[in-house]
Design an enzyme around this catalytic site. Structure first.
Site, mmCIF file in Angstrom:
data_model
loop_
_atom_site.group_PDB
_atom_site.id
_atom_site.type_symbol
_atom_site.label_atom_id
_atom_site.label_comp_id
_atom_site.label_asym_id
_atom_site.label_seq_id
_atom_site.Cartn_x
_atom_site.Cartn_y
_atom_site.Cartn_z
ATOM 1 N N PHE A 62 0.795 -1.219 0.000
ATOM 2 C CA PHE A 62 0.000 0.000 0.000
ATOM 3 C C PHE A 62 0.838 1.284 0.000
ATOM 4 C CE2 PHE A 62 -2.509 -3.070 2.645
ATOM 5 C CZ PHE A 62 -3.356 -3.466 1.606
ATOM 6 N N PHE A 63 2.152 1.152 -0.044
ATOM 7 C CA PHE A 63 2.966 2.355 0.166
ATOM 8 C C PHE A 63 4.263 2.286 -0.631
ATOM 9 C CE2 PHE A 63 2.823 -0.555 3.781
ATOM 10 C CZ PHE A 63 4.091 -1.087 3.782
ATOM 11 N N TRP A 65 8.235 3.984 -0.536
ATOM 12 C CA TRP A 65 9.233 4.746 0.209
ATOM 13 C C TRP A 65 10.623 4.246 -0.137
ATOM 14 C CZ3 TRP A 65 8.087 3.444 6.103
ATOM 15 C CH2 TRP A 65 7.945 2.072 6.259
ATOM 16 N N ASN A 66 11.616 5.090 0.200
ATOM 17 C CA ASN A 66 13.002 4.815 -0.154
ATOM 18 C C ASN A 66 13.905 4.981 1.065
ATOM 19 O OD1 ASN A 66 12.340 4.747 -3.048
ATOM 20 N ND2 ASN A 66 12.132 6.962 -2.872
ATOM 21 N N HIS A 77 23.003 22.681 0.795
ATOM 22 C CA HIS A 77 23.210 22.247 2.177
ATOM 23 C C HIS A 77 23.638 23.373 3.102
ATOM 24 C CE1 HIS A 77 27.318 21.781 0.498
ATOM 25 N NE2 HIS A 77 27.718 22.101 1.724
ATOM 26 N N ASP A 79 26.048 24.526 6.335
ATOM 27 C CA ASP A 79 27.280 24.286 7.091
ATOM 28 C C ASP A 79 27.088 24.833 8.499
ATOM 29 O OD1 ASP A 79 28.458 23.263 4.822
ATOM 30 O OD2 ASP A 79 29.748 25.004 4.455
ATOM 31 N N HIS A 83 31.335 22.159 11.462
ATOM 32 C CA HIS A 83 31.893 21.651 10.204
ATOM 33 C C HIS A 83 33.378 21.987 10.079
ATOM 34 C CE1 HIS A 83 32.367 20.637 6.049
ATOM 35 N NE2 HIS A 83 32.324 21.873 5.588
#
Length: 263
Positions: A62-63, A65-66, A77, A79, A83
């Site tokens: 039913f679904f 996803w990964n 992204h 920092d 970092h």
């Protein structure tokens, strides 16, 4: 006007479209350019991987996803101060401890797209920032400052985006005195459309990599691989750049969003 009225007006403006939401984020996937550092300097960050768990099939009827494999500093992204070695001692310098009030702020967009097209090694100096302020207004404490280079348009090709040849990487960025000046203004952070917050040749500067070295020294933030800054005005937009709440995270992929009043 009270704060409550301000929020009600903002909500109404968002619903009516008088304030638009501009996506300042590149696509995150296997073809996303990832910074390449010399092997004798650092371990490489792996390419982004997306693996299917299920998609309405025997593994999950039913679904869909990964699961993902990616570095903290992949794609568009954030920092965080931890970092860089200069920011390692801040208890609020991780993605799960930083004050979120600081990552939602007005944004100053310095358009250097023509200069960057003419010279991939273009450098933004303090004098150029001051000239920009004379035209558009002062950069204020607590605000974001970002360099518009239109570099995001190269993202369809990893080679063009990274732009590395036998003499090293070539991409626009700030000089040492530029970062010093912006820090004197009390900014919350600095951002770029390139693979990192520094210029490609910033390793040759003194100190090297000033955006990393000096921003994080002062507990400030960096944004890299931003996109669509050409859709933002020089002043007047608000940038939302919140990292994932990764435990002791040094950075995070983000969905950077700008709230822009319709002209």
């Amino acid at each position: 006007m009270s704060a409550n009225e301000t929020m009600q007006n903002l909500g109404a403006a968002l619903l009516s479209g008088d304030v638009e939401v501009v996506d300042c984020t590149g696509v995150l996937g296997p073809d996303t350019p990832i910074i390449q550092l010399p092997p004798d300097f650092a371990k490489p960050t792996p390419d982004v991987e997306i693996h299917k768990i299920s998609e309405y099939d025997e593994d999950g009827p039913f679904f869909a996803w990964n699961w993902l494999k990616l570095g903290e500093h992949s794609g568009t992204h954030f920092d965080a101060p931890h970092h860089w070695i200069t920011g390692k001692d801040y208890s609020d310098g991780y993605t799960d401890t930083l004050p979120l009030q600081k990552v939602v702020a007005p944004v100053n967009v310095i358009d250097c797209s023509a200069e960057s097209e003419a010279d991939a090694d273009f450098l933004l100096t303090a004098d150029l920032v001051k000239a920009w302020e004379a035209e558009h207004g002062e950069i204020n404490e607590g605000e974001w400052v970002v360099l518009r280079s239109d570099w995001y348009k190269r993202a369809g090709s990893k080679d063009d985006f990274l732009n590395v040849n036998e003499t090293g990487p070539h991409s626009p960025g700030p000089t040492v005195d530029c970062i010093e000046y912006l820090l004197s203004k009390g900014i919350t952070g600095w951002g770029s459309e390139c693979i990192g917050t520094d210029a490609g040749k910033a390793g040759e500067f003194d100190p090297p990599y000033p955006a990393h070295n000096m921003l994080h020294r002062d507990n400030k933030y960096g944004l890299a691989s931003l996109a669509n800054l050409d859709q933002l005005p020089p002043k007047g937009a608000v940038l939302i750049a919140a990292p994932l709440k990764i435990e002791h995270g040094t950075g995070s992929p983000i969905r950077a969003l700008a709230l822009v009043p319709k002209s």
